[in-house]
Scaffold this motif. Structure first.
Motif, PDB file in Angstrom:
ATOM      1  N   LEU A 101       0.847  -1.190   0.000  1.00  0.00           N
ATOM      2  CA  LEU A 101       0.000   0.000   0.000  1.00  0.00           C
ATOM      3  C   LEU A 101       0.878   1.233   0.000  1.00  0.00           C
ATOM      4  O   LEU A 101       1.969   1.235   0.593  1.00  0.00           O
ATOM      5  N   ASP A 102       0.401   2.283  -0.648  1.00  0.00           N
ATOM      6  CA  ASP A 102       1.024   3.592  -0.529  1.00  0.00           C
ATOM      7  C   ASP A 102       0.629   4.152   0.839  1.00  0.00           C
ATOM      8  O   ASP A 102      -0.557   4.357   1.111  1.00  0.00           O
ATOM      9  N   ALA A 103       1.600   4.370   1.713  1.00  0.00           N
ATOM     10  CA  ALA A 103       1.300   4.808   3.075  1.00  0.00           C
ATOM     11  C   ALA A 103       0.533   6.129   3.092  1.00  0.00           C
ATOM     12  O   ALA A 103      -0.292   6.366   3.981  1.00  0.00           O
ATOM     13  N   ALA A 104       0.784   7.002   2.111  1.00  0.00           N
ATOM     14  CA  ALA A 104       0.104   8.294   2.066  1.00  0.00           C
ATOM     15  C   ALA A 104      -1.375   8.138   1.713  1.00  0.00           C
ATOM     16  O   ALA A 104      -2.161   9.058   1.944  1.00  0.00           O
ATOM     17  N   GLU A 105      -1.743   6.997   1.142  1.00  0.00           N
ATOM     18  CA  GLU A 105      -3.129   6.756   0.752  1.00  0.00           C
ATOM     19  C   GLU A 105      -3.695   5.569   1.512  1.00  0.00           C
ATOM     20  O   GLU A 105      -4.586   4.867   1.019  1.00  0.00           O
ATOM     21  N   ALA A 106      -3.199   5.344   2.710  1.00  0.00           N
ATOM     22  CA  ALA A 106      -3.677   4.262   3.567  1.00  0.00           C
ATOM     23  C   ALA A 106      -4.183   4.850   4.877  1.00  0.00           C
ATOM     24  O   ALA A 106      -3.872   5.981   5.232  1.00  0.00           O
ATOM     25  N   ALA A 107      -4.966   4.060   5.576  1.00  0.00           N
ATOM     26  CA  ALA A 107      -5.520   4.508   6.860  1.00  0.00           C
ATOM     27  C   ALA A 107      -5.593   3.328   7.812  1.00  0.00           C
ATOM     28  O   ALA A 107      -5.625   2.164   7.390  1.00  0.00           O
ATOM     29  N   HIS A 108      -5.632   3.631   9.096  1.00  0.00           N
ATOM     30  CA  HIS A 108      -5.816   2.593  10.098  1.00  0.00           C
ATOM     31  C   HIS A 108      -7.273   2.118  10.082  1.00  0.00           C
ATOM     32  O   HIS A 108      -8.201   2.929   9.959  1.00  0.00           O
ATOM     33  N   LYS A 109      -7.455   0.835  10.218  1.00  0.00           N
ATOM     34  CA  LYS A 109      -8.798   0.258  10.304  1.00  0.00           C
ATOM     35  C   LYS A 109      -9.277   0.311  11.749  1.00  0.00           C
ATOM     36  O   LYS A 109      -8.617  -0.248  12.637  1.00  0.00           O
ATOM     37  N   PRO A 110     -10.392   0.961  12.023  1.00  0.00           N
ATOM     38  CA  PRO A 110     -10.912   0.976  13.395  1.00  0.00           C
ATOM     39  C   PRO A 110     -11.269  -0.435  13.850  1.00  0.00           C
ATOM     40  O   PRO A 110     -11.665  -1.281  13.039  1.00  0.00           O
ATOM     41  N   PRO A 111     -11.177  -0.723  15.147  1.00  0.00           N
ATOM     42  CA  PRO A 111     -11.460  -2.067  15.646  1.00  0.00           C
ATOM     43  C   PRO A 111     -12.871  -2.558  15.308  1.00  0.00           C
ATOM     44  O   PRO A 111     -13.083  -3.749  15.095  1.00  0.00           O
ATOM     45  N   GLY A 112     -13.834  -1.656  15.255  1.00  0.00           N
ATOM     46  CA  GLY A 112     -15.205  -2.064  15.002  1.00  0.00           C
ATOM     47  C   GLY A 112     -15.563  -2.247  13.540  1.00  0.00           C
ATOM     48  O   GLY A 112     -16.722  -2.545  13.218  1.00  0.00           O
ATOM     49  N   VAL A 113     -14.604  -2.074  12.644  1.00  0.00           N
ATOM     50  CA  VAL A 113     -14.840  -2.205  11.197  1.00  0.00           C
ATOM     51  C   VAL A 113     -14.133  -3.472  10.718  1.00  0.00           C
ATOM     52  O   VAL A 113     -12.948  -3.670  10.992  1.00  0.00           O
ATOM     53  N   SER A 114     -14.847  -4.334  10.013  1.00  0.00           N
ATOM     54  CA  SER A 114     -14.263  -5.581   9.534  1.00  0.00           C
ATOM     55  C   SER A 114     -13.261  -5.319   8.418  1.00  0.00           C
ATOM     56  O   SER A 114     -13.283  -4.271   7.761  1.00  0.00           O
ATOM     57  N   PHE A 115     -12.383  -6.305   8.183  1.00  0.00           N
ATOM     58  CA  PHE A 115     -11.452  -6.185   7.069  1.00  0.00           C
ATOM     59  C   PHE A 115     -12.215  -6.103   5.747  1.00  0.00           C
ATOM     60  O   PHE A 115     -11.833  -5.349   4.848  1.00  0.00           O
TER      61      PHE A 115
END
Length: 302
Positions: A101-115
């Motif tokens: 992934l391009d780190a600049a266009e990535a985000a952390h997934k919140p715990p309550g959101v599925s993959f």
């Protein structure tokens, strides 16, 4: 080695196959993830067909969006660490066990959101978010979405509704229930669509998001008083001729983070209508390529 599904030559689905590829060390600015889910999009088969260029080295894995767990961090990356659950735009194909992934266009997934939900956001939902932002309607106004039943349309309707905007969307009559679940009013597309839109929105339409183009766009534009609030993903030339514009994509982790927040809060459902294991990637892509897929299809790694 890491399993991937892609193509060895540009063209139709006859060129698709599984293959093994090395697990790479991520380049500067990139994240290497163990893929947990990958979105399936129309752009995937368009890339395979060579419609968006034929310069990439082959074989190439399919897929442009993925969610997973960071295994390695490239030089210069800040804000991410090994073990983080993330999602974003892939640089080397998401139909695979590993992807970058391009780190600049990535985000952390919140715990309550599925993959799976996270993997459904970077393309269709992000496009919808950018379009709704660009049209910029105030609460109480009405947005018309041409082609509301697809991935972009489904997300756009929900994002607009979360902002207090009324939504009218064109779709086949068989999809009326689905459109109503999005909080929108369904109007049958095709000849005479402008009259049906006027009946569904007697106080007028304040913005138009076009996901179809062609004759429906030309006819529907007649109900829009302010053509500067016409945005198209499907037919930018016609939109420009009518006084509107193409969607302006912003990309970036900030947009993805906002989308994930909307999913976590319950304001945005990615509308995943089917999930497939990686071994059935060809089947999933064929459904999308047929043009009859409703909502979002996602590959889930076992």
């Amino acid at each position: 080695m890491s399993k991937a599904f892609g193509y060895r030559a540009y063209g139709g689905p006859e060129n698709q196959e599984f293959f093994d590829r090395p697990v790479p060390d991520p380049r500067p600015g990139r994240l290497l993830i163990a893929v947990r889910a990958a979105g399936v999009n129309p752009v995937d088969w368009k890339i395979r067909n060579g419609w968006l260029g034929t310069d990439a080295p082959l074989p190439r894995a399919l897929g442009v969006e993925a969610a997973g767990v960071v295994e390695r961090v490239g030089a210069g990356v800040e804000g991410f660490a090994v073990g983080d659950e993330v999602f974003g735009v892939t640089l080397d194909g998401g139909y695979a066990r590993h992807a970058q992934l391009d780190a600049a266009e990535a985000a952390h997934k919140p715990p309550g959101v599925s993959f799976a939900a996270a993997a459904a956001l970077p393309v269709a939902a992000a496009t919808a978010y950018d379009a709704v932002e660009q049209i910029a309607l105030e609460p109480g106004r009405t947005l018309l979405v041409l082609g509301v039943g697809g991935g972009v349309g489904s997300a756009a309707a929900q994002i607009a509704r979360a902002r207090g905007v009324h939504v009218v969307g064109t779709a086949a009559d068989r999809n009326r229930g689905y459109v109503e679940e999005l909080g929108a009013t369904q109007v049958r597309y095709g000849e005479g669509v402008a009259d049906r839109i006027r009946a569904a929105a007697p106080e007028g339409v304040d913005g138009l998001l076009d996901l179809i183009g062609g004759a429906d766009l030309r006819e529907a534009a007649a109900v829009l008083a302010d053509r500067t609030r016409l945005v198209s993903t499907a037919d930018p030339d016609t939109a420009a001729a009518l006084g509107g514009s193409a969607v302006r994509r912003t990309h970036g982790g900030a947009t993805l983070g906002e989308l994930a927040r909307l999913v976590a809060s319950g304001d945005l459902d990615p509308r995943i209508t089917a999930t497939y294991p990686l071994d059935r990637a060809a089947e999933a892509l064929a459904e999308v390529e047929s043009g009859h897929a409703r909502g979002k299809l996602v590959l889930v790694m076992e």
